[in-house]
Enzyme design. Sequence first.
Site, mmCIF file in Angstrom:
data_model
loop_
_atom_site.group_PDB
_atom_site.id
_atom_site.type_symbol
_atom_site.label_atom_id
_atom_site.label_comp_id
_atom_site.label_asym_id
_atom_site.label_seq_id
_atom_site.Cartn_x
_atom_site.Cartn_y
_atom_site.Cartn_z
ATOM 1 N N VAL A 117 0.836 -1.199 0.000
ATOM 2 C CA VAL A 117 0.000 0.000 0.000
ATOM 3 C C VAL A 117 0.881 1.264 0.000
ATOM 4 O O VAL A 117 0.729 2.145 -0.845
ATOM 5 C CB VAL A 117 -0.963 0.011 1.221
ATOM 6 C CG1 VAL A 117 -1.843 1.254 1.174
ATOM 7 C CG2 VAL A 117 -1.832 -1.234 1.226
ATOM 8 N N ASP A 149 4.828 -4.847 8.446
ATOM 9 C CA ASP A 149 5.664 -4.858 9.658
ATOM 10 C C ASP A 149 6.131 -6.281 10.010
ATOM 11 O O ASP A 149 7.262 -6.470 10.452
ATOM 12 C CB ASP A 149 4.909 -4.185 10.809
ATOM 13 C CG ASP A 149 4.694 -2.703 10.516
ATOM 14 O OD1 ASP A 149 5.702 -1.992 10.306
ATOM 15 O OD2 ASP A 149 3.529 -2.260 10.448
ATOM 16 N N HIS A 181 7.205 3.577 9.794
ATOM 17 C CA HIS A 181 6.563 3.240 11.060
ATOM 18 C C HIS A 181 7.674 3.007 12.074
ATOM 19 O O HIS A 181 8.718 2.445 11.733
ATOM 20 C CB HIS A 181 5.756 1.942 10.866
ATOM 21 C CG HIS A 181 4.650 1.725 11.862
ATOM 22 N ND1 HIS A 181 4.274 2.647 12.804
ATOM 23 C CD2 HIS A 181 3.833 0.656 12.047
ATOM 24 C CE1 HIS A 181 3.268 2.166 13.521
ATOM 25 N NE2 HIS A 181 2.981 0.960 13.079
ATOM 26 N N GLY A 218 -1.544 4.825 1.947
ATOM 27 C CA GLY A 218 -0.724 5.051 0.764
ATOM 28 C C GLY A 218 -1.583 5.378 -0.448
ATOM 29 O O GLY A 218 -1.161 6.110 -1.358
ATOM 30 N N GLU A 234 -28.604 7.396 9.138
ATOM 31 C CA GLU A 234 -28.434 8.193 10.364
ATOM 32 C C GLU A 234 -27.139 7.853 11.106
ATOM 33 O O GLU A 234 -26.750 8.543 12.041
ATOM 34 C CB GLU A 234 -29.622 7.986 11.322
ATOM 35 C CG GLU A 234 -30.901 8.674 10.875
ATOM 36 C CD GLU A 234 -30.810 10.208 10.799
ATOM 37 O OE1 GLU A 234 -29.823 10.790 11.288
ATOM 38 O OE2 GLU A 234 -31.729 10.814 10.222
ATOM 39 N N GLU A 279 -24.748 10.000 6.406
ATOM 40 C CA GLU A 279 -24.806 11.443 6.645
ATOM 41 C C GLU A 279 -23.470 11.958 7.179
ATOM 42 O O GLU A 279 -23.021 13.055 6.836
ATOM 43 C CB GLU A 279 -25.939 11.754 7.643
ATOM 44 C CG GLU A 279 -25.994 13.228 7.961
ATOM 45 C CD GLU A 279 -27.238 13.647 8.738
ATOM 46 O OE1 GLU A 279 -28.270 12.943 8.676
ATOM 47 O OE2 GLU A 279 -27.162 14.683 9.412
ATOM 48 N N SER A 327 -29.123 22.133 12.985
ATOM 49 C CA SER A 327 -30.199 22.853 13.679
ATOM 50 C C SER A 327 -29.821 23.119 15.137
ATOM 51 O O SER A 327 -28.972 22.429 15.716
ATOM 52 C CB SER A 327 -31.475 22.008 13.651
ATOM 53 O OG SER A 327 -31.276 20.825 14.408
HETATM 54 N N1 LIG Z 1 -0.826 0.887 4.625
HETATM 55 C C1 LIG Z 1 -0.601 2.187 4.794
HETATM 56 O O1 LIG Z 1 -1.180 3.029 4.113
HETATM 57 C C2 LIG Z 1 0.445 2.664 5.792
HETATM 58 C C3 LIG Z 1 0.390 3.997 6.264
HETATM 59 C C4 LIG Z 1 1.439 4.495 7.035
HETATM 60 C C5 LIG Z 1 2.486 3.643 7.376
HETATM 61 N N2 LIG Z 1 2.484 2.350 6.968
HETATM 62 C C6 LIG Z 1 3.637 1.505 7.282
HETATM 63 O O2 LIG Z 1 4.343 1.292 6.054
HETATM 64 C C7 LIG Z 1 4.945 -0.007 6.045
HETATM 65 C C8 LIG Z 1 4.411 -0.802 4.864
HETATM 66 O O3 LIG Z 1 3.036 -1.038 5.080
HETATM 67 P P1 LIG Z 1 2.031 -1.491 3.915
HETATM 68 O O4 LIG Z 1 0.664 -1.416 4.513
HETATM 69 O O5 LIG Z 1 2.335 -0.751 2.687
HETATM 70 O O6 LIG Z 1 2.464 -3.014 3.765
HETATM 71 P P2 LIG Z 1 1.654 -4.211 3.102
HETATM 72 O O7 LIG Z 1 0.968 -5.000 4.146
HETATM 73 O O8 LIG Z 1 0.837 -3.666 2.001
HETATM 74 O O9 LIG Z 1 2.864 -5.111 2.558
HETATM 75 C C9 LIG Z 1 3.900 -4.541 1.748
HETATM 76 C C10 LIG Z 1 4.638 -5.611 0.990
HETATM 77 O O10 LIG Z 1 5.258 -6.512 1.888
HETATM 78 C C11 LIG Z 1 5.431 -7.721 1.161
HETATM 79 N N3 LIG Z 1 5.722 -8.777 2.153
HETATM 80 C C12 LIG Z 1 5.009 -9.108 3.254
HETATM 81 N N4 LIG Z 1 5.623 -10.132 3.920
HETATM 82 C C13 LIG Z 1 6.744 -10.415 3.227
HETATM 83 C C14 LIG Z 1 7.804 -11.350 3.393
HETATM 84 N N5 LIG Z 1 7.843 -12.202 4.431
HETATM 85 N N6 LIG Z 1 8.782 -11.377 2.472
HETATM 86 C C15 LIG Z 1 8.796 -10.516 1.421
HETATM 87 N N7 LIG Z 1 7.816 -9.599 1.198
HETATM 88 C C16 LIG Z 1 6.826 -9.554 2.093
HETATM 89 C C17 LIG Z 1 4.138 -7.879 0.395
HETATM 90 O O11 LIG Z 1 4.366 -8.624 -0.781
HETATM 91 C C18 LIG Z 1 3.782 -6.438 0.044
HETATM 92 O O12 LIG Z 1 4.182 -6.108 -1.259
HETATM 93 C C19 LIG Z 1 4.598 -0.610 7.409
HETATM 94 O O13 LIG Z 1 5.646 -0.292 8.285
HETATM 95 C C20 LIG Z 1 3.314 0.118 7.810
HETATM 96 O O14 LIG Z 1 3.079 0.135 9.195
HETATM 97 C C21 LIG Z 1 1.495 1.838 6.183
HETATM 98 MG MG LIG Z 2 -0.381 2.165 11.271
#
Ligand SMILES: NC(=O)c1ccc[n+]([C@@H]2O[C@H](COP(=O)([O-])OP(=O)(O)OC[C@H]3O[C@@H](n4cnc5c(N)ncnc54)[C@H](O)[C@@H]3O)[C@@H](O)[C@H]2O)c1
Ligand SMILES: [Mg+2]
Length: 352
Positions: free
Chosen positions: A40, A100, A124, A153, A244, A248, A270
């Site tokens: 993401v 993570d 993060h 993202g 509701e 809204e 209101s």
């Molecule tokens: N999702 C968000 O919008 C968002 C917002 C702010 C911060 N974050 C942080 O950004 C970071 C990425 O989050 P995300 O939500 O984009 O991640 P995600 O869950 O979408 O995963 C990202 C990628 O990790 C890969 N992946 C997962 N396990 C794996 C493994 N064992 N080996 C190889 N690849 C692996 C997946 O293929 C995927 O492409 C995290 O630290 C999250 O906390 C995310």
């Molecule tokens: Mg978070």
Amino acid sequence: MAIINFGGVEENVVTREEFPLEKAREVMSSETIAVIGYGVQGPGQSLNLKDNGFNVIIGQRQGSASWDKAVADGWVPGETLFSIEEALERGTIIQYLLSDAGQIAVWPTVKAALKPGKTLYFSHGFGATYAERTGIVPPKDVDVILVAPKGSGTSLRRMFLEGRGLNSSFAIFQDATGKAREKVVALGIGVGSGYLFETTFKKEVYSDLTGERGTLMGAIQGIFAAQYDVLRKAGHSPSEAFNETVEELTQSLMPLVAENGMDWMYANCSTTAQRGALDWWKKFRDATQPVFQELYDEVACGNEAQRSIDANSKDDYRVGLEAELKELQDSEMWRAGAAVRKLRPESEKVEA
Ligand SMILES: NC(=O)c1ccc[n+]([C@@H]2O[C@H](COP(=O)([O-])OP(=O)(O)OC[C@H]3O[C@@H](n4cnc5c(N)ncnc54)[C@H](O)[C@@H]3O)[C@@H](O)[C@H]2O)c1
Ligand SMILES: [Mg+2]
Ligand SMILES: CC(C)(O)[C@@H](O)C(=O)O
Ligand SMILES: [Mg+2]
């Protein structure tokens, strides 16, 4: 840094005016930014960086759905899209954007690639803050920084394309080169942040885990479900209960809150509604405050992080997650929501 007064408390923030994109590009001119992970945040940050003129490559598992998505988004295998190992080798800035739990699994590979002078970037504070649970302890001779967009993202990318900017927090965990600060700010501007506010890795993860479990995601669904249930039990139709409770709010009232604050939204309702809301909000605050305190305490002691690591490290974690998301989607409230969304006049226009 601009000093901004946030409700009586002064804080330093970095805006695009003081740290323009040209300056960010200059700071990053000799760097190759390797975005590891294309879930993401990966797409949002990497595409914004690319469109902003930075030198970006992607590292993603070959043969995965995310690899195919990267290709569909224009990344070229062998040119700008590589295996995780190769991207780690080629990159000088390693943007560690696996999930993570994925970051824990792949950490030994990343650690081995972190030669002196490279920079490790997180979105993060999770991995480094809960190091005793994640094993993520960066080598001492690399800069370790964080830019955490405060939103999905998907929104980061959409808002960038609309010429807007999601705000992000930034933090420095380790400054080995003396240049961590200019790097973190340059990357924060580069990924499309509207402005940047400073934090620490620990504060970022504590507030982020609390926010998403609380008002941003967990609490809001809980409150919606409770009110919807009461209305339905009292004999109201699904369309009435949904309108509701949710429609809204998202369509009419939250845009007013976003525009000019809660009192502005109240002022546009209101006097009957204002009287009731002003009388009842403190009851809701007092009823939920102990739950929010319990949540924060569970985050601060690490239990919440451990639950997330345990659940998301299972090989079949996606199956369980998808089943739980389906349960929400299949609930009467959200099925009513799907019907309500289709009835929006602008939906008709899209379909026509
Ligand atoms: N999702 C968000 O919008 C968002 C917002 C702010 C911060 N974050 C942080 O950004 C970071 C990425 O989050 P995300 O939500 O984009 O991640 P995600 O869950 O979408 O995963 C990202 C990628 O990790 C890969 N992946 C997962 N396990 C794996 C493994 N064992 N080996 C190889 N690849 C692996 C997946 O293929 C995927 O492409 C995290 O630290 C999250 O906390 C995310
Ligand atoms: Mg978070
Ligand atoms: C988008 C959120 C909720 O802000 C982020 O923190 C996440 O974990 O996805
Ligand atoms: Mg967040």
